[in-house]
Scaffold this motif. Structure first.
Motif, mmCIF file in Angstrom:
data_model
loop_
_atom_site.group_PDB
_atom_site.id
_atom_site.type_symbol
_atom_site.label_atom_id
_atom_site.label_comp_id
_atom_site.label_asym_id
_atom_site.label_seq_id
_atom_site.Cartn_x
_atom_site.Cartn_y
_atom_site.Cartn_z
ATOM 1 N N VAL A 87 0.828 -1.203 0.000
ATOM 2 C CA VAL A 87 0.000 0.000 0.000
ATOM 3 C C VAL A 87 0.867 1.259 0.000
ATOM 4 O O VAL A 87 0.594 2.198 -0.738
ATOM 5 C CB VAL A 87 -0.952 0.002 1.225
ATOM 6 C CG1 VAL A 87 -1.625 1.353 1.425
ATOM 7 C CG2 VAL A 87 -1.998 -1.092 1.067
ATOM 8 N N LEU A 88 1.921 1.259 0.823
ATOM 9 C CA LEU A 88 2.734 2.479 0.972
ATOM 10 C C LEU A 88 3.954 2.516 0.070
ATOM 11 O O LEU A 88 4.519 3.594 -0.138
ATOM 12 C CB LEU A 88 3.171 2.629 2.433
ATOM 13 C CG LEU A 88 2.055 2.869 3.439
ATOM 14 C CD1 LEU A 88 2.627 3.002 4.834
ATOM 15 C CD2 LEU A 88 1.238 4.100 3.065
ATOM 16 N N GLY A 89 4.392 1.365 -0.406
ATOM 17 C CA GLY A 89 5.604 1.348 -1.215
ATOM 18 C C GLY A 89 6.826 1.574 -0.348
ATOM 19 O O GLY A 89 6.755 1.622 0.878
ATOM 20 N N LYS A 90 7.954 1.755 -0.992
ATOM 21 C CA LYS A 90 9.217 1.924 -0.259
ATOM 22 C C LYS A 90 9.764 3.353 -0.348
ATOM 23 O O LYS A 90 10.880 3.615 0.049
ATOM 24 C CB LYS A 90 10.278 0.950 -0.825
ATOM 25 C CG LYS A 90 9.930 -0.514 -0.690
ATOM 26 C CD LYS A 90 10.183 -0.976 0.698
ATOM 27 C CE LYS A 90 9.973 -2.481 0.782
ATOM 28 N NZ LYS A 90 10.301 -3.000 2.073
ATOM 29 N N GLY A 91 8.981 4.261 -0.901
ATOM 30 C CA GLY A 91 9.459 5.629 -1.117
ATOM 31 C C GLY A 91 9.797 6.359 0.170
ATOM 32 O O GLY A 91 9.186 6.121 1.216
ATOM 33 N N PRO A 92 10.781 7.277 0.087
ATOM 34 C CA PRO A 92 11.206 8.031 1.274
ATOM 35 C C PRO A 92 10.113 8.959 1.813
ATOM 36 O O PRO A 92 10.113 9.298 2.996
ATOM 37 C CB PRO A 92 12.421 8.827 0.794
ATOM 38 C CG PRO A 92 12.334 8.831 -0.691
ATOM 39 C CD PRO A 92 11.539 7.631 -1.100
ATOM 40 N N ASP A 93 9.158 9.327 0.964
ATOM 41 C CA ASP A 93 8.091 10.218 1.415
ATOM 42 C C ASP A 93 7.079 9.504 2.318
ATOM 43 O O ASP A 93 6.248 10.147 2.945
ATOM 44 C CB ASP A 93 7.378 10.834 0.200
ATOM 45 C CG ASP A 93 6.841 9.788 -0.765
ATOM 46 O OD1 ASP A 93 7.445 8.697 -0.880
ATOM 47 O OD2 ASP A 93 5.809 10.057 -1.414
ATOM 48 N N MET A 94 7.179 8.184 2.416
ATOM 49 C CA MET A 94 6.238 7.397 3.225
ATOM 50 C C MET A 94 6.874 6.841 4.501
ATOM 51 O O MET A 94 6.228 6.086 5.222
ATOM 52 C CB MET A 94 5.687 6.235 2.408
ATOM 53 C CG MET A 94 4.890 6.647 1.199
ATOM 54 S SD MET A 94 3.339 7.360 1.756
ATOM 55 C CE MET A 94 2.545 7.656 0.203
ATOM 56 N N VAL A 95 8.113 7.216 4.800
ATOM 57 C CA VAL A 95 8.828 6.639 5.933
ATOM 58 C C VAL A 95 8.079 6.862 7.250
ATOM 59 O O VAL A 95 7.853 5.920 8.016
ATOM 60 C CB VAL A 95 10.272 7.199 6.014
ATOM 61 C CG1 VAL A 95 10.947 6.798 7.318
ATOM 62 C CG2 VAL A 95 11.092 6.721 4.835
ATOM 63 N N ALA A 96 7.672 8.076 7.535
ATOM 64 C CA ALA A 96 6.988 8.375 8.802
ATOM 65 C C ALA A 96 5.648 7.643 8.886
ATOM 66 O O ALA A 96 5.311 7.056 9.925
ATOM 67 C CB ALA A 96 6.780 9.882 8.946
ATOM 68 N N LEU A 97 4.914 7.643 7.792
ATOM 69 C CA LEU A 97 3.626 6.963 7.751
ATOM 70 C C LEU A 97 3.801 5.454 7.937
ATOM 71 O O LEU A 97 3.050 4.816 8.684
ATOM 72 C CB LEU A 97 2.941 7.266 6.411
ATOM 73 C CG LEU A 97 1.475 6.926 6.272
ATOM 74 C CD1 LEU A 97 0.637 7.580 7.365
ATOM 75 C CD2 LEU A 97 0.975 7.366 4.893
ATOM 76 N N ARG A 98 4.824 4.908 7.279
ATOM 77 C CA ARG A 98 5.104 3.467 7.386
ATOM 78 C C ARG A 98 5.503 3.111 8.818
ATOM 79 O O ARG A 98 5.038 2.122 9.374
ATOM 80 C CB ARG A 98 6.185 3.049 6.396
ATOM 81 C CG ARG A 98 6.362 1.541 6.316
ATOM 82 C CD ARG A 98 7.298 1.041 5.222
ATOM 83 N NE ARG A 98 8.346 1.941 4.802
ATOM 84 C CZ ARG A 98 8.292 2.710 3.708
ATOM 85 N NH1 ARG A 98 7.250 2.700 2.921
ATOM 86 N NH2 ARG A 98 9.292 3.509 3.397
ATOM 87 N N LYS A 99 6.354 3.905 9.460
ATOM 88 C CA LYS A 99 6.790 3.627 10.837
ATOM 89 C C LYS A 99 5.607 3.644 11.803
ATOM 90 O O LYS A 99 5.487 2.783 12.670
ATOM 91 C CB LYS A 99 7.863 4.618 11.285
ATOM 92 C CG LYS A 99 9.231 4.315 10.727
ATOM 93 C CD LYS A 99 10.277 5.220 11.319
ATOM 94 C CE LYS A 99 11.620 4.843 10.709
ATOM 95 N NZ LYS A 99 12.695 5.570 11.329
ATOM 96 N N LYS A 100 4.716 4.617 11.671
ATOM 97 C CA LYS A 100 3.550 4.675 12.544
ATOM 98 C C LYS A 100 2.658 3.457 12.312
ATOM 99 O O LYS A 100 2.196 2.815 13.264
ATOM 100 C CB LYS A 100 2.752 5.956 12.312
ATOM 101 C CG LYS A 100 1.527 6.010 13.243
ATOM 102 C CD LYS A 100 0.665 7.208 12.976
ATOM 103 C CE LYS A 100 -0.547 7.295 13.858
ATOM 104 N NZ LYS A 100 -1.142 6.108 14.373
ATOM 105 N N ALA A 101 2.417 3.109 11.057
ATOM 106 C CA ALA A 101 1.562 1.959 10.736
ATOM 107 C C ALA A 101 2.204 0.662 11.232
ATOM 108 O O ALA A 101 1.518 -0.211 11.757
ATOM 109 C CB ALA A 101 1.303 1.892 9.237
ATOM 110 N N GLU A 102 3.525 0.535 11.088
ATOM 111 C CA GLU A 102 4.222 -0.660 11.585
ATOM 112 C C GLU A 102 4.104 -0.763 13.103
ATOM 113 O O GLU A 102 3.889 -1.844 13.652
ATOM 114 C CB GLU A 102 5.699 -0.635 11.168
ATOM 115 C CG GLU A 102 5.915 -0.948 9.708
ATOM 116 C CD GLU A 102 7.364 -0.778 9.254
ATOM 117 O OE1 GLU A 102 8.201 -0.267 10.048
ATOM 118 O OE2 GLU A 102 7.654 -1.137 8.110
ATOM 119 N N ALA A 103 4.211 0.354 13.792
ATOM 120 C CA ALA A 103 4.082 0.364 15.260
ATOM 121 C C ALA A 103 2.649 0.014 15.674
ATOM 122 O O ALA A 103 2.443 -0.775 16.610
ATOM 123 C CB ALA A 103 4.474 1.729 15.820
#
Length: 194
Positions: A87-103
């Protein structure tokens, strides 16, 4: 019906001559079928118990998940880290969103794991897998073990049908053919038993 066929054929053999009786007592396929039948019943019982506990777990905790608000404003619920990455991909613009979702996902997974342990779901799932593996192993051995009686053949066919058929009375090959062969054995057994 199929399980009783093996028993009926076995009884028919036992009422025959002494040689037939001795053959029936030492039919390795029949002995393995009996062992498989016990393991199969246990596996089915444990599966129902595991499903009952899983239903309670889903109702109380819910499957592990995280809800992600995409930059476009759409909410997406993901049920795995793999799905999150899709859904989020690996792009640097999604790092914060990915970290919150992973947590969020990890926290929900931890709640699930704790409740699964506490309710006995984890142990039930493990027991079901072990019983299923045992039945599967026995089925492999049965398939490579020659039957020495009609009851042994019926037992082998019964195990194949019960383990392999996707649903009762499945019309796809080879299930009608196996049922036909088993029905032939039933007919023969009925003719043999007074």
């Amino acid at each position: 019906m199929t399980a009783s066929t093996a028993s009926m054929l076995e009884k028919s053999t036992l009422t025959g001559n002494a040689t037939a009786t001795n053959m029936s007592l030492f039919d390795p396929a029949l002995a393995l079928w009996r062992e498989w039948q016990t393991a199969h019943r246990l596996s089915e019982r444990l599966c129902r118990e595991q499903q009952r506990l899983e239903t309670r777990l889903v109702e109380s905790v819910g499957f592990p998940r995280a809800t992600v608000r995409l930059p476009e404003g759409e909410d997406v619920t993901v049920h795995s880290i793999e799905m999150l990455n899709e859904v989020l991909g690996k792009g640097p613009d999604m790092v914060a969103l990915r970290k919150k979702a992973e947590a969020d996902f990890a926290a929900h997974q931890a709640r699930w794991d704790a409740a699964a342990e506490e309710t006995g779901y984890t142990a039930a799932l493990r027991a079901e897998r072990e019983a299923g593996d045992r039945a599967e192993d026995l089925l492999e051995v049965i398939s490579s073990t020659p039957a020495t009686t009609l009851a042994g053949v019926a037992g082998k066919l019964d195990a194949i049908l019960r383990e392999g058929e996707a649903w009762e009375e499945c019309s796809e090959f080879p299930w009608p053919q196996i049922r036909s062969a088993l029905n032939d054995l039933v007919r023969i057994a009925q003719q043999m038993i007074p």
